[in-house]
Write a protein that holds these residues in place. Structure first.
Motif, PDB file in Angstrom:
ATOM      1  N   VAL A 104      57.732 -38.015 -67.697  1.00  0.00           N
ATOM      2  CA  VAL A 104      56.306 -38.062 -68.051  1.00  0.00           C
ATOM      3  C   VAL A 104      55.446 -37.488 -66.933  1.00  0.00           C
ATOM      4  O   VAL A 104      54.445 -36.814 -67.180  1.00  0.00           O
ATOM      5  CB  VAL A 104      55.878 -39.513 -68.370  1.00  0.00           C
ATOM      6  N   ASN A 126      50.351 -37.933 -66.801  1.00  0.00           N
ATOM      7  CA  ASN A 126      50.890 -37.009 -67.803  1.00  0.00           C
ATOM      8  C   ASN A 126      50.064 -35.728 -67.768  1.00  0.00           C
ATOM      9  O   ASN A 126      48.992 -35.650 -68.372  1.00  0.00           O
ATOM     10  CB  ASN A 126      50.831 -37.659 -69.193  1.00  0.00           C
ATOM     11  N   GLU A 138      53.828 -41.200 -74.693  1.00  0.00           N
ATOM     12  CA  GLU A 138      54.384 -40.992 -73.360  1.00  0.00           C
ATOM     13  C   GLU A 138      54.403 -42.287 -72.545  1.00  0.00           C
ATOM     14  O   GLU A 138      55.285 -42.492 -71.708  1.00  0.00           O
ATOM     15  CB  GLU A 138      53.605 -39.906 -72.603  1.00  0.00           C
TER      16      GLU A 138
END
Length: 459
Positions: A195, A273, A303
């Motif tokens: 991520v 992210n 995520e």
């Protein structure tokens, strides 16, 4: 019979010619025959704070507490925590002279006056209960500060530094371990690290451990919070790291309360992210800490779940936590169902569900148990190329999020996923600190064999 927390207009009474007037406000407590609930105490504390804030000339005030309210330690702690919490204001980035002149504190004294006299020993307990309320509010303040912080200030490194300060200020009760990217790679945290690959800030895996000074430990528990700090798809990700904020706020409050009998692990896998040449892509297959392979869904809006997955495995496998709760603002689907007033609780353990429900009533952090059914929803997470996908379809998204996370905790381990997307934020005022008080109470209860209601006041 006035509504709980309602206030009359200020009544001014002169105490002598040419002297200052005293101001009186009546607070509603409901009907005489109805028992006082914890929510009533929160309303009283908040109403008292509201009355004080409305008049910036007030330097002292007294709350006369009828016998109906009582003067137990739980009562005093709940009133104090809500009173202090109501004064929270994020003014870190207001630097104007006019602003500074208008925000100088004037209120210096608040006295609680119970209808029935209390003994000297009870006075000591009362002082400790009020101090506990203040300690809880400090945890809530920290949670609010983290969620309110702009991305120019908050990243994985600064959040890790916040964790270090919590440990430094804990008087030796909390140990802080920060795992960097290299250490996480050695452990095999492929889901978490994927991520944050596109970010310039290195991922920081935060692990705070609380141990009581007396060394007596009845239970080892884990609390995991979502630490996804930024999403460059253009979303406001303030909600996303509400779980991390609640967990770190609870760690601060727990150290201040110093409960005996419990070892608590506060875990946050923090990262950003970001879009970049090394970012993960849809259809990528990742390998989590437990060896499970995960297909990144083409419609990848989960995520945060990838970071939490490795954190859960770490809490159980490496740390050995016997019970685990996890907080994250993981799905908008839960907000659609419950609105902004309640968090959704997803667990298959009835005892843990009942415990969280009772804690919710005591702390005022409202929760509602949601279904976590496998037969009808597991199919949405099936992958053709991996063991599991990281998210299902738009329908039942809150449930499939809970089912996904459940895959990273052993079946017999008591585990609850708490989706706090709704109550973690208010549009007009910002962060609420939701979850910090709930986690603090849960941790404190774990050290008590009888687990009586009410925040445990430590030594």
């Amino acid at each position: 019979g006035a509504l709980v927390g309602s206030m009359t207009p200020t009544i001014r009474i002169s105490v002598g010619y040419g002297k200052k007037t005293k101001k009186y406000i009546l607070l509603g407590l409901g009907t005489q025959d109805k028992e006082v609930e914890p929510t009533t105490l929160f309303e009283v504390g908040s109403a008292l704070a509201s009355a004080c804030k409305q008049d910036d000339k007030i330097k002292s005030c007294a709350l006369h507490m009828p016998s109906k309210l009582g003067s137990s330690t739980t009562t005093l702690t709940n009133i104090a925590s809500s009173f202090y919490s109501a004064f929270y204001k994020d003014s870190r980035y207001n630097v104007g002279i006019q602003f500074k002149n208008n925000t100088k504190p004037r209120l210096s004294s608040v006295i609680l006056v119970p209808e029935n006299d209390i003994s000297a020993s009870s006075q000591v307990e009362a002082d400790a209960a009020l101090a506990a309320g203040y300690s809880i509010s400090k945890g809530i303040y920290l949670a609010c500060d983290i969620v309110n912080a702009p991305h120019s200030i908050l990243n994985s490194v600064s959040l890790a530094n916040t964790a270090r300060r919590i440990a430094e200020e804990s008087h030796g009760l909390i140990e802080c371990i920060i795992l960097g990217q290299e250490e996480c790679e050695k452990r095999g945290m492929g889901s978490y690290l994927a991520v944050g690959r596109g970010s310039e800030s290195e991922p920081q895996f935060i692990h705070l451990t609380y141990r009581p000074l007396d060394g007596i430990i009845n239970k080892k528990v884990g609390v995991v919070g979502n630490g996804l700090l930024l999403d460059t798809r253009g979303h406001n990700t303030t909600f996303d790291y509400g779980g991390a904020a609640a967990v770190l706020g609870a760690a601060r409050a727990t150290a201040a309360l110093a409960p005996s009998g419990v070892e608590a692990h506060f875990i946050v896998a923090s990262c950003e992210n970001m879009i970049g040449g090394r970012s993960r892509l849809p259809t990528n297959v990742l390998t989590a800490l437990n060896g499970m392979t995960i297909e990144v869904n083409a419609d990848d809006d989960a995520e945060g779940l990838l970071t939490i997955a490795d954190a859960l495995v770490y809490a159980e496998k490496e740390v050995g936590c016997k019970e685990i709760i996890e907080l994250s603002a993981s799905t908008g689907a839960c907000m659609v169902i419950l609105g902004t007033g309640y968090a959704g609780v997803f667990t298959q353990n009835n005892d843990l569900a009942d415990e969280i429900e009772s804690i919710s009533k005591v702390t005022g952090d409202k929760t509602w148990r949601m279904p976590l059914v496998e037969n009808e929803y597991n199919s949405k997470l099936r992958s053709r190329v991996a063991d599991i996908k990281n998210c299902g379809t738009r329908y039942g998204g809150a449930i499939t999020a809970g089912l996904f996370l459940k895959k990273f905790v052993k079946k017999k381990r008591p585990f609850a996923h708490i989706d706090i997307a709704g109550p973690v934020w208010k549009e007009n005022t910002g962060a609420t600190g939701f979850g910090a008080k709930l986690v603090t109470e849960w941790v404190c209860r774990k050290g008590r064999k009888d687990e009586i209601l009410g925040i445990v006041v430590g030594a």
